[in-house]
Motif scaffolding. Structure first.
Motif, short mmCIF file in Angstrom:
data_model
loop_
_atom_site.label_atom_id
_atom_site.label_comp_id
_atom_site.label_asym_id
_atom_site.label_seq_id
_atom_site.Cartn_x
_atom_site.Cartn_y
_atom_site.Cartn_z
N VAL A 1 -14.83 11.69 30.21
CA VAL A 1 -14.27 13.41 30.19
C VAL A 1 -15.24 14.30 29.39
N ILE A 2 -16.01 13.78 28.08
CA ILE A 2 -17.06 14.39 27.67
C ILE A 2 -18.03 14.54 28.59
N GLY A 3 -18.49 13.64 29.37
CA GLY A 3 -19.71 13.73 30.24
C GLY A 3 -19.48 14.58 31.28
N VAL A 4 -18.38 14.67 32.00
CA VAL A 4 -18.08 15.60 33.02
C VAL A 4 -18.07 16.73 32.54
N ILE A 5 -17.44 17.14 31.44
CA ILE A 5 -17.40 18.48 30.89
C ILE A 5 -18.85 18.77 30.63
N ALA A 6 -19.85 17.93 29.92
CA ALA A 6 -21.00 18.41 29.83
C ALA A 6 -21.99 18.57 31.09
N ILE B 1 -10.47 0.89 26.09
CA ILE B 1 -10.36 1.65 27.39
C ILE B 1 -10.12 3.16 27.13
N PHE B 2 -9.70 3.86 26.00
CA PHE B 2 -9.30 5.18 25.55
C PHE B 2 -10.74 5.49 25.26
N ARG B 3 -11.62 4.73 24.56
CA ARG B 3 -13.02 5.45 24.35
C ARG B 3 -13.88 5.59 25.53
#
Length: 131
Positions: free
Chosen positions: A84-89, A76-78
């Protein structure tokens, strides 16, 4: 024989063209929406909402999910970290699109596999040098 050709050769090509066309369409839509005053954050939120409704919601009805799927805290954390990385990208990409044209942004998106390959080489050298 024709069905096998369609499945192995024509279907991936058609999917690739459809993805690229939708990518160009989203870039043009984003450029026009931000010129009218829409926020970056609102556009990303709307895009995630639309994709969840039209892509993720029908998945359990299309595919039979296994009952043996166990979600532990690490998985779940992964998944959360990947989101989060996708939203930032996406936010960084849309901020860059604000400074350029949708044509250039769509052309640069074709360089993503090359950048991924270069990063894989850099990180593999880094990991092998630590052993």
């Amino acid at each position: 024989m024709t069905g096998r050709y369609c499945y192995k050769e024509l279907l991936p090509f058609t999917a690739m063209v459809a993805i690229e066309c939708s990518n160009v369409g989203v870039n043009v839509l984003f450029k026009k929406a931000t010129e009218k005053g829409l926020s970056y954050y609102a556009f990303v939120a709307y895009s995630y909402l639309i994709s969840a409704l039209f892509l993720l919601l029908p998945l359990p009805f299309v595919f039979r999910w296994s009952r043996s799927l166990h979600l532990n805290l690490s998985l779940i954390f992964r998944i959360f970290l990947l989101g989060v990385i996708g939203v930032i990208a996406q936010l960084c990409g849309y901020k860059g699109l604000n400074y350029t044209s949708p044509t250039l942004a769509s052309a640069l998106s074709n360089l993503i596999p090359a950048f991924t390959f270069i990063l894989a080489i850099i990180f593999s050298v880094f990991i092998l040098s630590r052993r």
